[in-house]
Scaffold this motif. Structure first.
Motif, PDB file in Angstrom:
ATOM      1  N   ARG A 108       0.829  -1.214   0.000  1.00  0.00           N
ATOM      2  CA  ARG A 108       0.000   0.000   0.000  1.00  0.00           C
ATOM      3  C   ARG A 108       0.858   1.256   0.000  1.00  0.00           C
ATOM      4  NH1 ARG A 108      -5.257  -1.166   3.827  1.00  0.00           N
ATOM      5  NH2 ARG A 108      -6.007  -2.938   2.634  1.00  0.00           N
ATOM      6  N   ALA A 109       1.952   1.227   0.758  1.00  0.00           N
ATOM      7  CA  ALA A 109       2.846   2.388   0.783  1.00  0.00           C
ATOM      8  C   ALA A 109       3.446   2.622  -0.600  1.00  0.00           C
ATOM      9  CB  ALA A 109       3.952   2.184   1.821  1.00  0.00           C
ATOM     10  N   GLU A 110       3.848   1.534  -1.251  1.00  0.00           N
ATOM     11  CA  GLU A 110       4.401   1.668  -2.604  1.00  0.00           C
ATOM     12  C   GLU A 110       3.346   2.178  -3.573  1.00  0.00           C
ATOM     13  OE1 GLU A 110       5.935  -2.221  -3.448  1.00  0.00           O
ATOM     14  OE2 GLU A 110       7.791  -1.859  -2.341  1.00  0.00           O
ATOM     15  N   ALA A 111       2.124   1.690  -3.441  1.00  0.00           N
ATOM     16  CA  ALA A 111       1.038   2.138  -4.319  1.00  0.00           C
ATOM     17  C   ALA A 111       0.757   3.622  -4.098  1.00  0.00           C
ATOM     18  CB  ALA A 111      -0.217   1.310  -4.081  1.00  0.00           C
ATOM     19  N   THR A 112       0.774   4.038  -2.838  1.00  0.00           N
ATOM     20  CA  THR A 112       0.553   5.453  -2.524  1.00  0.00           C
ATOM     21  C   THR A 112       1.674   6.307  -3.095  1.00  0.00           C
ATOM     22  OG1 THR A 112      -0.637   4.900  -0.500  1.00  0.00           O
ATOM     23  CG2 THR A 112       0.279   7.111  -0.625  1.00  0.00           C
ATOM     24  N   GLU A 113       2.905   5.822  -2.931  1.00  0.00           N
ATOM     25  CA  GLU A 113       4.056   6.543  -3.455  1.00  0.00           C
ATOM     26  C   GLU A 113       3.984   6.647  -4.983  1.00  0.00           C
ATOM     27  OE1 GLU A 113       8.740   5.613  -3.536  1.00  0.00           O
ATOM     28  OE2 GLU A 113       7.797   5.495  -1.551  1.00  0.00           O
ATOM     29  N   THR A 114       3.602   5.567  -5.627  1.00  0.00           N
ATOM     30  CA  THR A 114       3.469   5.565  -7.088  1.00  0.00           C
ATOM     31  C   THR A 114       2.363   6.526  -7.516  1.00  0.00           C
ATOM     32  OG1 THR A 114       4.265   3.297  -7.222  1.00  0.00           O
ATOM     33  CG2 THR A 114       2.991   4.116  -9.101  1.00  0.00           C
ATOM     34  N   ALA A 115       1.242   6.494  -6.799  1.00  0.00           N
ATOM     35  CA  ALA A 115       0.129   7.391  -7.135  1.00  0.00           C
ATOM     36  C   ALA A 115       0.542   8.850  -6.956  1.00  0.00           C
ATOM     37  CB  ALA A 115      -1.092   7.066  -6.265  1.00  0.00           C
ATOM     38  N   GLN A 116       1.280   9.133  -5.885  1.00  0.00           N
ATOM     39  CA  GLN A 116       1.739  10.511  -5.662  1.00  0.00           C
ATOM     40  C   GLN A 116       2.711  10.939  -6.760  1.00  0.00           C
ATOM     41  OE1 GLN A 116       3.292  10.114  -1.691  1.00  0.00           O
ATOM     42  NE2 GLN A 116       1.352  10.698  -0.731  1.00  0.00           N
ATOM     43  N   ALA A 117       3.591  10.025  -7.159  1.00  0.00           N
ATOM     44  CA  ALA A 117       4.538  10.346  -8.232  1.00  0.00           C
ATOM     45  C   ALA A 117       3.796  10.600  -9.540  1.00  0.00           C
ATOM     46  CB  ALA A 117       5.553   9.218  -8.398  1.00  0.00           C
ATOM     47  N   MET A 118       2.790   9.798  -9.818  1.00  0.00           N
ATOM     48  CA  MET A 118       2.011   9.992 -11.049  1.00  0.00           C
ATOM     49  C   MET A 118       1.229  11.299 -10.994  1.00  0.00           C
ATOM     50  SD  MET A 118       2.836   7.719 -13.164  1.00  0.00           S
ATOM     51  CE  MET A 118       1.642   8.016 -14.435  1.00  0.00           C
ATOM     52  N   ASP A 119       0.676  11.639  -9.827  1.00  0.00           N
ATOM     53  CA  ASP A 119      -0.028  12.923  -9.685  1.00  0.00           C
ATOM     54  C   ASP A 119       0.927  14.086  -9.944  1.00  0.00           C
ATOM     55  OD1 ASP A 119      -2.398  11.658  -9.056  1.00  0.00           O
ATOM     56  OD2 ASP A 119      -2.224  12.004  -6.882  1.00  0.00           O
ATOM     57  N   TRP A 120       2.139  13.999  -9.376  1.00  0.00           N
ATOM     58  CA  TRP A 120       3.132  15.050  -9.585  1.00  0.00           C
ATOM     59  C   TRP A 120       3.473  15.148 -11.059  1.00  0.00           C
ATOM     60  CZ3 TRP A 120       7.970  15.245 -11.714  1.00  0.00           C
ATOM     61  CH2 TRP A 120       8.652  16.469 -11.573  1.00  0.00           C
ATOM     62  N   LEU A 121       3.681  14.009 -11.691  1.00  0.00           N
ATOM     63  CA  LEU A 121       4.044  14.000 -13.103  1.00  0.00           C
ATOM     64  C   LEU A 121       2.922  14.602 -13.958  1.00  0.00           C
ATOM     65  CD1 LEU A 121       6.145  13.299 -15.211  1.00  0.00           C
ATOM     66  CD2 LEU A 121       5.162  10.999 -15.326  1.00  0.00           C
ATOM     67  N   GLN A 122       1.685  14.291 -13.637  1.00  0.00           N
ATOM     68  CA  GLN A 122       0.570  14.864 -14.395  1.00  0.00           C
ATOM     69  C   GLN A 122       0.531  16.387 -14.247  1.00  0.00           C
ATOM     70  OE1 GLN A 122      -1.639  13.530 -16.536  1.00  0.00           O
ATOM     71  NE2 GLN A 122      -0.551  11.585 -16.346  1.00  0.00           N
ATOM     72  N   ARG A 123       0.730  16.861 -13.016  1.00  0.00           N
ATOM     73  CA  ARG A 123       0.757  18.319 -12.804  1.00  0.00           C
ATOM     74  C   ARG A 123       1.943  18.942 -13.546  1.00  0.00           C
ATOM     75  NH1 ARG A 123       0.215  16.732  -7.613  1.00  0.00           N
ATOM     76  NH2 ARG A 123       2.228  17.601  -7.002  1.00  0.00           N
ATOM     77  N   ALA A 124       3.104  18.279 -13.450  1.00  0.00           N
ATOM     78  CA  ALA A 124       4.307  18.803 -14.103  1.00  0.00           C
ATOM     79  C   ALA A 124       4.137  18.810 -15.617  1.00  0.00           C
ATOM     80  CB  ALA A 124       5.525  17.964 -13.699  1.00  0.00           C
ATOM     81  N   MET A 125       3.505  17.779 -16.161  1.00  0.00           N
ATOM     82  CA  MET A 125       3.299  17.728 -17.621  1.00  0.00           C
ATOM     83  C   MET A 125       2.472  18.909 -18.099  1.00  0.00           C
ATOM     84  SD  MET A 125       2.627  13.727 -18.625  1.00  0.00           S
ATOM     85  CE  MET A 125       2.146  14.104 -20.305  1.00  0.00           C
ATOM     86  N   ARG A 126       1.469  19.295 -17.310  1.00  0.00           N
ATOM     87  CA  ARG A 126       0.622  20.424 -17.715  1.00  0.00           C
ATOM     88  C   ARG A 126       1.399  21.738 -17.767  1.00  0.00           C
ATOM     89  NH1 ARG A 126      -3.029  17.409 -14.672  1.00  0.00           N
ATOM     90  NH2 ARG A 126      -2.794  18.662 -12.800  1.00  0.00           N
ATOM     91  N   SER A 127       2.547  21.792 -17.083  1.00  0.00           N
ATOM     92  CA  SER A 127       3.354  23.014 -17.107  1.00  0.00           C
ATOM     93  C   SER A 127       4.273  23.070 -18.334  1.00  0.00           C
ATOM     94  CB  SER A 127       4.188  23.128 -15.822  1.00  0.00           C
ATOM     95  OG  SER A 127       5.238  22.183 -15.821  1.00  0.00           O
ATOM     96  N   LEU A 128       4.372  21.975 -19.084  1.00  0.00           N
ATOM     97  CA  LEU A 128       5.238  21.912 -20.258  1.00  0.00           C
ATOM     98  C   LEU A 128       4.508  22.456 -21.485  1.00  0.00           C
ATOM     99  CD1 LEU A 128       6.652  18.274 -19.833  1.00  0.00           C
ATOM    100  CD2 LEU A 128       7.848  20.429 -19.333  1.00  0.00           C
ATOM    101  N   PRO A 129       5.262  22.923 -22.469  1.00  0.00           N
ATOM    102  CA  PRO A 129       4.638  23.309 -23.744  1.00  0.00           C
ATOM    103  C   PRO A 129       3.942  22.086 -24.363  1.00  0.00           C
ATOM    104  CG  PRO A 129       6.915  24.061 -23.654  1.00  0.00           C
ATOM    105  CD  PRO A 129       6.697  23.186 -22.458  1.00  0.00           C
ATOM    106  N   LEU A 130       2.934  22.299 -25.176  1.00  0.00           N
ATOM    107  CA  LEU A 130       2.127  21.214 -25.730  1.00  0.00           C
ATOM    108  C   LEU A 130       2.941  20.199 -26.510  1.00  0.00           C
ATOM    109  CD1 LEU A 130      -1.091  23.146 -26.855  1.00  0.00           C
ATOM    110  CD2 LEU A 130      -0.782  21.686 -24.859  1.00  0.00           C
ATOM    111  N   ASP A 131       3.935  20.641 -27.299  1.00  0.00           N
ATOM    112  CA  ASP A 131       4.706  19.675 -28.067  1.00  0.00           C
ATOM    113  C   ASP A 131       5.493  18.722 -27.155  1.00  0.00           C
ATOM    114  OD1 ASP A 131       6.402  21.772 -27.278  1.00  0.00           O
ATOM    115  OD2 ASP A 131       7.708  21.544 -29.037  1.00  0.00           O
ATOM    116  N   LEU A 132       5.971  19.244 -26.026  1.00  0.00           N
ATOM    117  CA  LEU A 132       6.680  18.391 -25.069  1.00  0.00           C
ATOM    118  C   LEU A 132       5.700  17.465 -24.325  1.00  0.00           C
ATOM    119  CD1 LEU A 132       9.350  20.828 -23.575  1.00  0.00           C
ATOM    120  CD2 LEU A 132       9.572  19.242 -25.501  1.00  0.00           C
TER     121      LEU A 132
END
Length: 181
Positions: A108-132
């Protein structure tokens, strides 16, 4: 007639396959076995289970009765040994269950950590230019090779590789900036 027969004689007859002798022994000693099982376990439900287990095993065990001690002494030994075995099994199950609990907590801790990493990545992706964003979405988790992503995006493979390098730099910088805050 059977009531005057000694426990030892009944036990020997039961060991030789006399079902009536065995039934008579059970009738005489069932309550005694239950009471001892209850004192050993401290719970009526466990004492009932233990008594039933002993009664089920007794036809086989009675063949080991040698009349070197009173039948009740031998029977008490059977009950005490069965209670010890039950406690050992329970302890083993508890240790195994505790181990599985640790594994589940880690999972569960690993799943939570993975989910948090994916949430961060999704937020970070939205900050990138569209082509990236498009390039990262196609190549994330080795979904596509750089050549395949290049074909989908209509750019060269070198461009996809350059974009991935730029994405890594931007994401590292974003992460450093967040950690500094």
């Amino acid at each position: 007639m059977r009531m005057k027969t000694s426990d030892e004689d009944l036990a020997r007859a039961a060991a030789d396959g006399d079902a009536d002798a065995f039934a008579n022994l059970l009738q005489r000693h069932y309550d005694r076995v239950f009471r001892l099982a209850f004192r050993l376990t401290g719970r009526a439900d466990q004492a009932e289970d233990l008594t039933q287990d002993i009664c089920a095993a007794l036809p086989t065990k009675i063949a080991g009765f040698r009349a070197q001690a009173k039948f009740t002494t031998w029977l008490y030994r059977v009950v005490v040994n069965a209670a010890k075995d039950a406690r050992r099994r329970q302890a083993s199950h508890s240790r195994a269950a505790a181990g599985w609990g640790d594994v589940e907590q880690l999972r569960r801790a690993e799943a939570t950590e993975t989910a948090q990493a994916m949430d961060w990545l999704q937020r970070a992706m939205r900050s990138l230019p569209l082509d990236l964003q498009d390039t990262l979405a196609l190549t994330l988790e080795d979904e596509m090779t750089h050549a395949e992503a290049a074909a989908v995006l209509g750019v060269s493979e070198g461009t996809v590789s350059w974009r991935m390098s730029d994405i890594r730099k931007r994401l590292r910088a974003l992460r450093q900036e967040e950690l500094a805050q």
